[in-house]
Design a protein around this motif. Structure first.
Motif, PDB file in Angstrom:
ATOM      1  N   UNK A 177       0.997  -1.339   0.130  1.00 32.40           N
ATOM      2  CA  UNK A 177      -0.080  -0.360   0.249  1.00 32.40           C
ATOM      3  C   UNK A 177       0.828   1.860   0.112  1.00 32.40           C
ATOM      4  N   UNK A 178       0.264   2.411   0.091  1.00 30.04           N
ATOM      5  CA  UNK A 178       0.957   3.889   0.071  1.00 30.04           C
ATOM      6  C   UNK A 178       2.166   3.582   1.882  1.00 30.04           C
ATOM      7  N   UNK A 179       1.724   3.222   2.059  1.00 26.68           N
ATOM      8  CA  UNK A 179       2.472   2.992   3.039  1.00 26.68           C
ATOM      9  C   UNK A 179       3.365   2.193   3.678  1.00 26.68           C
ATOM     10  N   UNK A 180       3.656   0.841   2.377  1.00 29.58           N
ATOM     11  CA  UNK A 180       4.590   0.409   2.093  1.00 29.58           C
ATOM     12  C   UNK A 180       5.873   1.614   1.179  1.00 29.58           C
ATOM     13  N   UNK A 181       5.252   2.073   0.152  1.00 24.51           N
ATOM     14  CA  UNK A 181       6.126   2.740  -0.614  1.00 24.51           C
ATOM     15  C   UNK A 181       6.548   3.673  -0.275  1.00 24.51           C
ATOM     16  N   UNK A 182       5.694   4.391   0.733  1.00 20.35           N
ATOM     17  CA  UNK A 182       6.294   5.035   1.388  1.00 20.35           C
ATOM     18  C   UNK A 182       7.908   5.073   2.428  1.00 20.35           C
ATOM     19  N   UNK A 183       7.259   3.869   2.962  1.00 17.31           N
ATOM     20  CA  UNK A 183       8.940   3.739   3.793  1.00 17.31           C
ATOM     21  C   UNK A 183       9.964   3.152   3.478  1.00 17.31           C
ATOM     22  N   UNK A 184       9.868   1.950   2.108  1.00 16.23           N
ATOM     23  CA  UNK A 184      10.978   2.236   1.287  1.00 16.23           C
ATOM     24  C   UNK A 184      11.592   2.953   0.111  1.00 16.23           C
ATOM     25  N   UNK A 185      11.328   3.271   0.015  1.00 18.25           N
ATOM     26  CA  UNK A 185      11.672   4.963  -0.153  1.00 18.25           C
ATOM     27  C   UNK A 185      12.926   5.472   0.826  1.00 18.25           C
ATOM     28  N   UNK A 186      12.447   5.731   1.656  1.00 22.71           N
ATOM     29  CA  UNK A 186      13.162   6.428   3.105  1.00 22.71           C
ATOM     30  C   UNK A 186      14.539   4.647   3.378  1.00 22.71           C
ATOM     31  N   UNK A 187      13.901   4.024   3.273  1.00 20.48           N
ATOM     32  CA  UNK A 187      15.299   2.672   3.653  1.00 20.48           C
ATOM     33  C   UNK A 187      15.872   2.471   2.625  1.00 20.48           C
ATOM     34  N   UNK A 188      15.189   2.832   1.117  1.00 19.27           N
ATOM     35  CA  UNK A 188      17.051   2.862   0.220  1.00 19.27           C
ATOM     36  C   UNK A 188      17.872   3.869   0.492  1.00 19.27           C
ATOM     37  N   UNK A 189      17.136   5.133   1.279  1.00 13.76           N
ATOM     38  CA  UNK A 189      17.927   6.223   1.230  1.00 13.76           C
ATOM     39  C   UNK A 189      18.775   6.022   2.593  1.00 13.76           C
ATOM     40  N   UNK A 190      18.319   5.652   3.074  1.00 13.39           N
ATOM     41  CA  UNK A 190      19.052   5.180   4.555  1.00 13.39           C
ATOM     42  C   UNK A 190      20.373   4.380   4.143  1.00 13.39           C
ATOM     43  N   UNK A 191      19.708   3.137   3.678  1.00 12.56           N
ATOM     44  CA  UNK A 191      21.028   2.458   2.634  1.00 12.56           C
ATOM     45  C   UNK A 191      22.207   2.665   1.981  1.00 12.56           C
ATOM     46  N   UNK A 192      21.936   3.850   1.305  1.00 12.42           N
ATOM     47  CA  UNK A 192      22.989   4.515   0.838  1.00 12.42           C
ATOM     48  C   UNK A 192      23.778   5.184   1.509  1.00 12.42           C
ATOM     49  N   UNK A 193      23.092   6.290   2.393  1.00 12.56           N
ATOM     50  CA  UNK A 193      23.896   6.902   3.258  1.00 12.56           C
ATOM     51  C   UNK A 193      24.957   5.918   4.588  1.00 12.56           C
ATOM     52  N   UNK A 194      24.363   4.546   4.434  1.00  9.81           N
ATOM     53  CA  UNK A 194      25.647   3.799   4.812  1.00  9.81           C
ATOM     54  C   UNK A 194      26.151   3.131   4.212  1.00  9.81           C
ATOM     55  N   UNK A 195      26.077   3.540   3.070  1.00  9.70           N
ATOM     56  CA  UNK A 195      26.842   2.417   2.342  1.00  9.70           C
ATOM     57  C   UNK A 195      27.013   1.352   2.138  1.00  9.70           C
ATOM     58  N   UNK A 196      25.543   0.329   2.513  1.00  9.89           N
ATOM     59  CA  UNK A 196      24.949  -1.064   2.204  1.00  9.89           C
ATOM     60  C   UNK A 196      25.104  -1.708   1.183  1.00  9.89           C
ATOM     61  N   UNK A 197      25.978  -2.766   1.251  1.00 10.13           N
ATOM     62  CA  UNK A 197      26.656  -3.407   0.417  1.00 10.13           C
ATOM     63  C   UNK A 197      25.453  -4.580  -0.629  1.00 10.13           C
ATOM     64  N   UNK A 198      24.334  -4.621   0.853  1.00 13.31           N
ATOM     65  CA  UNK A 198      23.032  -5.544   0.285  1.00 13.31           C
ATOM     66  C   UNK A 198      21.723  -5.020   1.074  1.00 13.31           C
ATOM     67  N   UNK A 199      20.498  -4.793   0.458  1.00 12.25           N
ATOM     68  CA  UNK A 199      19.534  -4.655   0.570  1.00 12.25           C
ATOM     69  C   UNK A 199      18.617  -6.270   0.758  1.00 12.25           C
ATOM     70  N   UNK A 200      18.393  -5.941   1.910  1.00  5.83           N
ATOM     71  CA  UNK A 200      17.181  -7.421   2.222  1.00  5.83           C
ATOM     72  C   UNK A 200      16.144  -7.174   2.391  1.00  5.83           C
ATOM     73  N   UNK A 201      15.270  -7.953   1.207  1.00  4.86           N
ATOM     74  CA  UNK A 201      13.499  -7.641   1.843  1.00  4.86           C
ATOM     75  C   UNK A 201      13.121  -8.629   2.694  1.00  4.86           C
ATOM     76  N   UNK A 202      12.588  -8.460   3.150  1.00  2.00           N
ATOM     77  CA  UNK A 202      12.115  -9.656   3.819  1.00  2.00           C
ATOM     78  C   UNK A 202      10.373  -9.988   4.095  1.00  2.00           C
ATOM     79  N   UNK A 203       9.839 -10.327   3.172  1.00  2.00           N
ATOM     80  CA  UNK A 203       8.695 -10.497   2.416  1.00  2.00           C
ATOM     81  C   UNK A 203       7.689 -11.838   3.195  1.00  2.00           C
ATOM     82  N   UNK A 204       7.003 -11.331   3.549  1.00  2.00           N
ATOM     83  CA  UNK A 204       5.589 -11.960   3.901  1.00  2.00           C
ATOM     84  C   UNK A 204       4.441 -11.185   3.486  1.00  2.00           C
TER      85      UNK A 204
END
Length: 462
Positions: A37-64
């Motif tokens: 839903x829109x809430x998930x799309x809103x949060x995942x955009x923030x998550x990608x920004x934070x992952x990029x800031x941390x210079x993450x080597x992997x972005x892992x989605x834990x899905x159910x």
């Protein structure tokens, strides 16, 4: 001094070598354990920004997830495909419908034993299969997403064969029941893979009992796990951007305005309307969907409606523009358009936003009218104390109108105010309450009294 500088140089050299040889991987985990839903799309955009800031080597989605809105799933899919950070998904139990699309977009898919992926037929809010034009669009989206992971070209007996890493026809079969794949799915059935079936058909790179087991196998404890944790503001924004909540807020805006128009002065209803409007626009504004001009358009729309009701006689251009501006602003605030450029917005999201707004406005109007009758009933309503309960009996000397009114019938006069349909008129040097049955009469128009009723003169243009 020389000894001190030597020590400093050794420390810097050692630190630099350690940083260069440090093989610890930063894994950024984002949980999708709710409907898309829109809430998930809103949060995942923030998550990608934070992952990029941390210079993450992997972005892992834990899905159910059992799925959700196609619009938000497609936005997440596009974000994943454009990500510079490798994106993996671990399917804990379900990746159905919109969840299947998001999973196929990831660079790698891992599953838990007993998990499933597929069943991506587009349905409406009632759970019924959507028209074929929506199915067609989603079929192509599933195919192109599968194709995005590349293919090998094989030459066999002089024939060139393209072997896709993730078979686009299998991805399409998750949407279209008419697709037949020998040994995989029969005509009339939607494709859904178990973990083992997904692995056999290149829709799963491995089966693990947990995220920890997956990462241990891939990185051998040489990793640091970071998890996205939504803030309180994120949770509130996610709640308020839910289409159902947005609809309720729209009804609150309309209901507050309606009740305010039924009573003089400014009171509690207008406060409710203002709070509902802020709660509606604020999350969309913070999310970057609602622009300043869209909010201004909403305010202008309300002003035009108020002017039409209280100032301008009849119902004309101002009222029509006010309603149009209000609906347009509420609808556009839900969309990711750039002014009037809708290039990045698909038709489904526009239709959904427009239906949410119009149905909410219509429902809100009906509820407001119904509640005004129920709540303010003189004898039984919860606010009956605000209604008039006393009776003025003629036996006690009360009369409904000035008896001289009867003598005014047939008299000529002038409209002192605009009558729309009620107002004031001058008849024989006296000021009278009057009403017209002709729609409205402009101030200064000559009038004639044709009848009287309930303390008012009934007039028409002379």
């Amino acid at each position: 001094m020389r000894t001190f500088l030597s020590i400093i140089l050794i420390i810097f050299t050692f630190t630099g070598l350690k940083a260069e040889n440090d093989s610890t991987k930063i894994v950024y985990k984002f949980d999708v354990k709710e409907n898309i839903a829109p809430a998930v799309w809103y949060k995942i955009q923030k998550a990608f920004i934070e992952a990029d800031t941390l210079k993450a080597d992997l972005f892992l989605i834990h899905m159910n997830t059992y799925g959700g809105t196609v619009v938000d799933a497609d936005s997440i899919r596009t974000k994943i495909l454009n990500s510079k950070i490798p994106v993996w998904v671990y399917i804990d139990n379900n990746a159905a419908s919109a969840g299947a699309l998001i999973s196929i977009a990831c660079d790698r898919i891992y599953m838990k034993q007993g998990a499933n992926i597929g069943a991506a037929t587009v349905v409406n809010q009632s759970g019924e299969k959507a028209p074929d034009k929506y199915q067609s669009y989603f079929r192509s989206t599933m195919r192109s997403t599968a194709q995005s992971h590349g293919a090998d070209t094989i030459v066999s007996n002089g024939d060139t064969i393209v072997s896709w890493y993730r078979d686009p026809i299998m991805a399409e079969a998750m949407v279209d029941e008419d697709v037949y794949i020998a040994g995989i799915v029969d005509t009339g059935k939607i494709l859904t893979f178990t973990a083992i079936e997904a692995q056999e058909n290149n829709f799963c790179e491995g089966i693990y009992n947990s995220v920890g087991e997956l990462l241990e196998n891939e990185y051998h404890s040489d990793y640091e796990l970071k998890t996205f944790k939504p803030s309180t503001v994120d949770k509130i924004i996610g709640f308020l951007t839910n289409p159902m909540v947005s609809g309720i807020l729209i009804m609150g805006i309309l209901g507050g305005i309606y009740f305010e128009m039924q009573s003089p002065g400014l009171g509690f209803p207008i406060v409710i309307a203002i709070i509902a409007a802020i709660a509606y626009f604020a999350p969309f504004y913070l999310e970057g969907l609602a622009a300043n001009w869209e909010i201004i358009l909403f305010v202008i729309g309300l002003i035009l409606i108020v002017l039409e009701v209280f100032v301008i006689p009849g119902f004309g251009i101002a009222g029509a523009l006010g309603i149009t501006f209000t609906i347009l602003s509420l609808t556009l605030s839900m969309l990711g358009n750039d002014n009037f450029n809708f290039e990045g917005v698909d038709t489904n999201s526009i239709i959904r936003a427009l239906l949410t707004v119009t149905l909410s406005l219509f429902t809100g109007l009906i509820l407001a009218i119904w509640l005004s009758k129920k709540m303010f009933t003189a004898t039984s309503g919860p606010f009956h104390s605000l209604a008039l309960n006393s009776f003025q009996d003629t036996a006690e000397g009360y009369i409904s109108s000035n008896t001289n009114q009867k003598n005014m019938i047939g008299k000529k006069g002038v409209a002192q105010t605009v009558l729309r349909p009620s107002g004031k008129v001058f008849v024989e040097d006296d000021l009278w309450d009057a009403i017209t049955e002709e729609g409205y009469i402009d101030k200064g128009t000559d009038i004639c009294v044709v009848n009287q009723e309930a303390g008012q003169l009934i007039v028409e243009k002379k």
